[in-house]
Design a protein around this motif. Structure first.
Motif, PDB file in Angstrom:
ATOM      1  N   ALA A   1       6.495  -2.611  20.006  1.00  0.00           N
ATOM      2  CA  ALA A   1       7.086  -3.929  20.174  1.00  0.00           C
ATOM      3  C   ALA A   1       7.399  -4.253  21.619  1.00  0.00           C
ATOM      4  O   ALA A   1       7.652  -5.400  21.961  1.00  0.00           O
ATOM      5  N   ALA A   2       7.375  -3.273  22.480  1.00  0.00           N
ATOM      6  CA  ALA A   2       7.863  -3.448  23.839  1.00  0.00           C
ATOM      7  C   ALA A   2       7.072  -4.491  24.618  1.00  0.00           C
ATOM      8  O   ALA A   2       7.636  -5.266  25.381  1.00  0.00           O
TER       9      ALA A   2
ATOM     10  N   GLU B   1       3.877  12.261   5.586  1.00  0.00           N
ATOM     11  CA  GLU B   1       2.521  11.991   6.060  1.00  0.00           C
ATOM     12  C   GLU B   1       2.351  10.572   6.590  1.00  0.00           C
ATOM     13  O   GLU B   1       1.291  10.225   7.105  1.00  0.00           O
ATOM     14  N   VAL B   2       3.380   9.747   6.476  1.00  0.00           N
ATOM     15  CA  VAL B   2       3.277   8.354   6.930  1.00  0.00           C
ATOM     16  C   VAL B   2       3.178   8.319   8.450  1.00  0.00           C
ATOM     17  O   VAL B   2       3.942   8.981   9.148  1.00  0.00           O
ATOM     18  N   ASN B   3       2.251   7.514   8.971  1.00  0.00           N
ATOM     19  CA  ASN B   3       2.050   7.481  10.432  1.00  0.00           C
ATOM     20  C   ASN B   3       2.653   6.260  11.111  1.00  0.00           C
ATOM     21  O   ASN B   3       2.537   6.095  12.319  1.00  0.00           O
ATOM     22  N   PHE B   4       3.313   5.363  10.345  1.00  0.00           N
ATOM     23  CA  PHE B   4       3.995   4.191  10.899  1.00  0.00           C
ATOM     24  C   PHE B   4       3.067   3.334  11.761  1.00  0.00           C
ATOM     25  O   PHE B   4       3.509   2.662  12.699  1.00  0.00           O
ATOM     26  N   GLY B   5       1.779   3.352  11.460  1.00  0.00           N
ATOM     27  CA  GLY B   5       0.833   2.549  12.218  1.00  0.00           C
ATOM     28  C   GLY B   5       0.519   3.084  13.588  1.00  0.00           C
ATOM     29  O   GLY B   5      -0.037   2.374  14.429  1.00  0.00           O
ATOM     30  N   LEU B   6       0.831   4.362  13.842  1.00  0.00           N
ATOM     31  CA  LEU B   6       0.620   4.966  15.156  1.00  0.00           C
ATOM     32  C   LEU B   6      -0.571   5.907  15.140  1.00  0.00           C
ATOM     33  O   LEU B   6      -0.923   6.443  14.096  1.00  0.00           O
TER      34      LEU B   6
ATOM     35  N   ARG C   1       8.556  -5.896  13.683  1.00  0.00           N
ATOM     36  CA  ARG C   1       7.257  -5.246  13.514  1.00  0.00           C
ATOM     37  C   ARG C   1       7.220  -4.402  12.252  1.00  0.00           C
ATOM     38  O   ARG C   1       6.209  -4.386  11.538  1.00  0.00           O
ATOM     39  N   TYR C   2       8.309  -3.697  11.962  1.00  0.00           N
ATOM     40  CA  TYR C   2       8.307  -2.777  10.834  1.00  0.00           C
ATOM     41  C   TYR C   2       8.880  -3.384   9.548  1.00  0.00           C
ATOM     42  O   TYR C   2       8.949  -2.709   8.536  1.00  0.00           O
ATOM     43  N   SER C   3       9.260  -4.657   9.594  1.00  0.00           N
ATOM     44  CA  SER C   3       9.775  -5.321   8.398  1.00  0.00           C
ATOM     45  C   SER C   3       8.807  -6.348   7.825  1.00  0.00           C
ATOM     46  O   SER C   3       8.726  -6.507   6.611  1.00  0.00           O
TER      47      SER C   3
ATOM     48  N   LEU D   1       4.195  -0.735   6.937  1.00  0.00           N
ATOM     49  CA  LEU D   1       4.010   0.432   7.798  1.00  0.00           C
ATOM     50  C   LEU D   1       5.005   1.542   7.496  1.00  0.00           C
ATOM     51  O   LEU D   1       4.869   2.648   8.015  1.00  0.00           O
ATOM     52  N   VAL D   2       6.015   1.261   6.681  1.00  0.00           N
ATOM     53  CA  VAL D   2       7.081   2.232   6.403  1.00  0.00           C
ATOM     54  C   VAL D   2       6.773   3.034   5.142  1.00  0.00           C
ATOM     55  O   VAL D   2       6.808   4.270   5.150  1.00  0.00           O
ATOM     56  N   THR D   3       6.498   2.343   4.050  1.00  0.00           N
ATOM     57  CA  THR D   3       6.002   2.995   2.837  1.00  0.00           C
ATOM     58  C   THR D   3       4.679   2.304   2.492  1.00  0.00           C
ATOM     59  O   THR D   3       4.669   1.327   1.747  1.00  0.00           O
TER      60      THR D   3
END
Length: 411
Positions: free
Chosen positions: A41-42, A233-238, A281-283, A342-344
């Protein structure tokens, strides 16, 4: 996230966790970025800072806070007590009697009185019962509903065992908390259980520990943006390198930051703009979310103390309730998720539905983790259908009047 960004995050973590580190410097960034990586987000925030002054942004936030109606709905308050003495706050919206105040509201399911079913809503991590605002507005007065705040969230008390004994939170504890709320707010009659994210995991834990309750009383269940396991195992979109770095440092960073809560909260306030960008971004996944709704989500997450964030986080890695899903076979189940979560990630919802072949699986395009706020019309419509299939409301009813969170106007 670039390798340089990953190195920057690790540098912050190193400063934050060092015994002699400068906490006031480290927590200003790490506190704002807690739970996620700020790099995503930066860039957007940096551009905004070049065009919009801090004073103007602050005034905009204050205006949204004063004008936004979200989270203002209240019901009859009640208190339940967990097995460790934690005070759990809940509210009840009762069925509107015939001949009462019905003309003031649009009914969703016609005028026929619903069956005596109680719908219990469980919210997610770092949120509160107010996250169900749109669904609550749609259902109140039509079917009996219970909304509660998980321990250490919203209006509930801090977890007694966490404060007194330093015992970490686990999902099993949350399942027992939900049982205490059900016993207090809906001791008799059929139940519909609705859970978002951590709330869905709470429902699974309830079933794992109290299968007889599910068998004897539950007539339908909805899992919204949640998972039955493998969250590690979630990569949070990274990229892989970035997420591996985060996984290595985050537990230690969270633990250290939780021990310096006062300083971290100051850091979060000082970096409010960056924090808001991360939350958005994550919501959410769509671009036209009402700014007041985005600010509403930001306020809920901001309201979760950093030490609470820290003590809950490890529970998700250990969470595995795949076998508990078997208890939900034999009655209507809704499994719903945003494709852009991106979270679940929605693959976790697909896995749940794969184990419940009779479940309705709904994947919402252009939706993120807070799908019930981002696309409330979709969530409310599917919940209404679930309640109809469960016999909680008359069949053949239509849904309307539940609002929208989009800034786009209908064509």
């Amino acid at each position: 996230m670039s390798e340089s960004s990953a190195e920057a995050v690790m540098a912050v973590a190193s400063a934050a966790t060092g015994a002699t580190g400068n906490w006031r410097r480290a927590t200003g960034i790490a506190g704002a970025a807690i739970g996620v990586v700020a790099a995503g987000a930066a860039a957007g925030v940096a551009i905004e800072r070049m065009t919009v002054g801090r004073g103007m942004r602050k005034k905009a936030r204050l205006a949204l806070d004063s004008a936004g109606p979200y989270g203002a709905l209240r019901g009859t308050p009640g208190k339940a007590y967990a097995d460790d003495g934690t005070e759990l706050y809940y509210e009840v919206d009762d069925v509107e009697p015939e001949g009462g105040s019905a003309p003031r509201r649009r009914r969703l399911f016609g005028r026929k009185a619903p069956l005596p079913v109680t719908v219990v809503f469980s919210h997610g991590y770092c949120l509160s019962q107010d996250s169900w605002h749109f669904q609550r507005a749609a259902l109140r007065g039509v079917v009996r509903t219970v909304y509660w705040d998980q321990r250490s969230h919203g209006r509930s008390g801090r977890g007694a065992r966490q404060v007194r004994d330093g015992v970490p939170v686990d999902i099993e504890q949350l399942g027992r908390d939900l049982k205490a709320v059900v016993d207090a707010a809906a001791p008799d009659g059929p139940l519909v259980l609705v859970g978002h994210s951590m709330g869905g995991m709470t429902v699974m834990a309830l079933a794992d520990q109290y299968p007889e309750l599910i068998r004897d009383r539950v007539v339908a269940t909805a899992f919204v943006g949640t998972s039955s396991g493998r969250l590690g195992e979630v990569n949070f979109g990274l990229p892989v390198a970035g997420v591996n770095a985060v996984r290595r440092i985050l537990p230690g960073v969270l633990k250290a930051l939780g021990q310096q809560a006062a300083l971290v909260e100051k850091g979060r306030q000082a970096t409010a703009d960056l924090f808001a960008g991360i939350i958005k971004r994550y919501s959410f996944a769509s671009r036209d979310v009402d700014p007041a709704v985005a600010r509403f989500a930001e306020r809920m997450i901001e309201g979760t103390p950093i030490d609470v964030v820290a003590e809950f986080y490890p529970a998700f890695t250990d969470h595995d309730k795949t076998e508990a899903l078997a208890h939900f076979k034999g009655f209507p189940v809704l499994v719903l998720a945003g494709i852009g979560d991106l979270v679940t990630p929605s693959e976790h919802s697909e896995a749940i539905a794969g184990l419940l072949p009779d479940a309705e699986l709904v994947l919402v395009p252009d939706a993120g983790h807070l799908v019930m706020l981002e696309h409330p019309e979709v969530v409310t419509d599917r919940l209404a259908d679930l309640l109809t299939r469960a016999g909680a409301v008359p069949a053949g009813a239509t849904v309307g009047g539940y609002g929208t969170s989009s800034t786009a106007q209908p064509g």
